[in-house]
Scaffold this motif. Structure first.
Motif, PDB file in Angstrom:
ATOM      1  N   TYR A 123      -1.086   7.811   0.054  1.00  0.00           N
ATOM      2  CA  TYR A 123      -0.835   7.072   1.619  1.00  0.00           C
ATOM      3  C   TYR A 123       0.078   8.017   2.298  1.00  0.00           C
ATOM      4  O   TYR A 123       0.909   8.690   1.379  1.00  0.00           O
ATOM      5  CB  TYR A 123       0.888   5.975   1.077  1.00  0.00           C
ATOM      6  CG  TYR A 123       0.941   5.528   2.347  1.00  0.00           C
ATOM      7  CD1 TYR A 123       0.329   4.084   3.371  1.00  0.00           C
ATOM      8  CD2 TYR A 123       2.056   6.312   3.208  1.00  0.00           C
ATOM      9  CE1 TYR A 123       0.362   4.588   4.351  1.00  0.00           C
ATOM     10  CE2 TYR A 123       2.400   5.412   4.530  1.00  0.00           C
ATOM     11  CZ  TYR A 123       2.008   4.602   4.667  1.00  0.00           C
ATOM     12  OH  TYR A 123       2.386   4.240   5.984  1.00  0.00           O
ATOM     13  N   ASN A 163       3.561   7.564  -9.756  1.00  0.00           N
ATOM     14  CA  ASN A 163       1.238   7.029  -8.994  1.00  0.00           C
ATOM     15  C   ASN A 163       0.731   6.424  -8.907  1.00  0.00           C
ATOM     16  O   ASN A 163      -0.264   6.145  -9.286  1.00  0.00           O
ATOM     17  CB  ASN A 163       1.097   8.200 -10.187  1.00  0.00           C
ATOM     18  CG  ASN A 163       1.396   9.721 -10.925  1.00  0.00           C
ATOM     19  OD1 ASN A 163       2.176  10.496  -8.996  1.00  0.00           O
ATOM     20  ND2 ASN A 163       1.872  10.462 -11.673  1.00  0.00           N
ATOM     21  N   GLY A 164       1.834   5.325  -8.485  1.00  0.00           N
ATOM     22  CA  GLY A 164       1.137   3.641  -7.463  1.00  0.00           C
ATOM     23  C   GLY A 164       1.319   2.652  -8.822  1.00  0.00           C
ATOM     24  O   GLY A 164       0.749   1.594  -8.957  1.00  0.00           O
ATOM     25  N   ASP A 178       0.730   3.453  -3.510  1.00  0.00           N
ATOM     26  CA  ASP A 178      -0.343   4.616  -3.537  1.00  0.00           C
ATOM     27  C   ASP A 178       0.364   5.965  -3.095  1.00  0.00           C
ATOM     28  O   ASP A 178       0.341   6.146  -2.121  1.00  0.00           O
ATOM     29  CB  ASP A 178      -1.564   4.448  -2.154  1.00  0.00           C
ATOM     30  CG  ASP A 178      -2.256   4.424  -2.667  1.00  0.00           C
ATOM     31  OD1 ASP A 178      -2.376   5.883  -3.696  1.00  0.00           O
ATOM     32  OD2 ASP A 178      -3.666   4.527  -2.126  1.00  0.00           O
ATOM     33  N   LYS A 204       0.789  -0.661   0.246  1.00  0.00           N
ATOM     34  CA  LYS A 204      -0.173  -0.033  -0.254  1.00  0.00           C
ATOM     35  C   LYS A 204       0.558   1.608  -0.041  1.00  0.00           C
ATOM     36  O   LYS A 204       0.370   2.364   0.271  1.00  0.00           O
ATOM     37  CB  LYS A 204      -1.089  -0.603   1.097  1.00  0.00           C
ATOM     38  CG  LYS A 204       0.102   0.442   2.358  1.00  0.00           C
ATOM     39  CD  LYS A 204      -1.556   0.148   3.645  1.00  0.00           C
ATOM     40  CE  LYS A 204      -0.791   0.606   5.378  1.00  0.00           C
ATOM     41  NZ  LYS A 204      -1.535  -0.314   5.920  1.00  0.00           N
TER      42      LYS A 204
END
Length: 372
Positions: free
Chosen positions: A88, A147-148, A85, A82
């Protein structure tokens, strides 16, 4: 397959090591960052990671940095996906200097997983250019996200660990992933097996591929690829949907085809993003290709580079491919298809350096001169 003459010196070295007992294998196993390859690297195929690249051309020299990432990044020990992300909240993470060994920044003796995160402002970039995220050398393995979205990986995480410590990271980032209006987040998952760890050296940053600013049609990014070889692969109506997808420009060796020597094909289907003028001459540029190529546009051969020399003598890999496009061959409306047959005669192979795209006659001279 790797040719025998390319590994013969290595085999002689291994034989000498075995006969004279001059290597402490335990020491080699625990100090694999010496300048010379270890015994086991010599004996097995990790040896090939240490081979010199072509001596004339540095594959990254055409890129120039537009965003400097030599600065403090956020850092956290552990492994939680995670953390890739962009939303986050990493405010509780510590700051760490990049580049640099994390052992020298308060984490002496730590081996295992850790994550790095940093932000940059996309307003410093221009959408008409092609961009790379260049991180330098990472010890040992990384997965890198923008950007993830995963944009690159080098080495293998446990349980099938394979180090990538001696690979200079350069990951193409498509414009569709970049927020040109503001904040962007880079997240890097790193695994260190032993000794030094982290983003250890280099000049990290976001780079522009030299010459891409001249392109009317940017053809960087995903292309279809196969190591098969059939003449009908040049036909524009051929269905290549079951082929693999690779990024161009980048050596195919770095994309799952390690040590492939021989013939392979690339294909790219696209619609024009500009309106060609009737009397204007346009050129297809494919950057540098290792080693030889035959290039087709919409089924018609438009260029070929082949110097009829063997491995060690050929210099075709140095040449920038710039092929004139016959007038009327480009489809103003509908699909256009480029097919490129590439033959590699040793070491790395493929379309490995830009610029890649279509350029006008008025800009092609400056583009070629600036790439020499």
């Amino acid at each position: 397959m790797i040719k025998l003459f390319k590994i013969f010196p290595a085999l002689l070295s291994v034989l000498a090591i075995i006969l004279f007992g001059s290597i402490d294998l335990h020491a080699q196993q625990n100090d694999h960052r010496d300048n010379e390859p270890s015994f086991w690297e010599l004996l097995f195929d990790d040896f090939f990671d240490h081979q010199e690249e072509h001596p004339i051309h540095n594959k990254f020299e055409d890129n120039y940095r537009v965003i400097d990432l030599e600065k403090s990044w956020k850092f956290q020990i552990g492994n939680d996906n995670k953390w890739a992300d962009p939303l986050y909240n990493d405010d509780s993470w510590v700051s760490i200097k990049v580049p640099g060994d994390w052992e020298n920044d308060g984490f002496h003796g730590y081996d295992g997983f850790a994550w790095y995160r940093v932000h940059f402002d996309g307003r410093a970039l221009r959408p008409n250019e092609a961009h790379y995220l260049m991180l330098g050398f990472i010890d040992d393995v990384d997965e890198t996200f923008l950007n993830g979205t995963l944009v690159g990986k080098t080495g293998d995480f446990p349980p099938r660990f394979r180090t990538g410590y001696n690979s200079d990271r350069a990951y193409f980032i498509g414009n569709e992933l970049i927020n040109f209006e503001g904040d962007n987040v880079i997240a890097v998952k790193v695994y260190d097996e032993y000794q030094n760890g982290g983003i250890v050296k280099g000049k990290p940053g976001v780079y522009v591929s030299g010459g891409s600013e001249e392109l009317l049609q940017n053809l960087y990014g995903p292309w279809r690829f196969t190591k098969s070889n059939k003449k009908y692969f040049s036909e524009p109506d051929f269905d290549d949907q079951d082929w693999d997808v690779v990024l161009v420009p980048s050596y195919w060796d770095n994309q799952g085809y390690r040590s492939l020597d021989g013939t392979a094909w690339y294909r790219k289907t696209f619609e024009l993003s500009f309106k060609p003028e009737k009397e204007e001459t346009y050129y297809l540029t494919l950057g540098r290709i290792d080693d030889f190529d035959v290039t087709y546009l919409n089924g018609q051969k438009i260029g070929e580079t082949y110097d009829d020399r063997g491995f060690g003598d050929s210099r075709s890999y140095q040449k920038i491919r710039v092929y004139p496009i016959p007038k009327g061959l480009l489809h103003k409306n509908g699909k256009n298809t480029i097919a490129v047959k590439v033959e590699d005669i040793g070491l790395e192979g493929g379309i490995y350096s830009g610029p890649v795209g279509i350029v006008s006659e008025k800009d092609v001279t400056r583009m070629i001169r600036d790439r020499r």
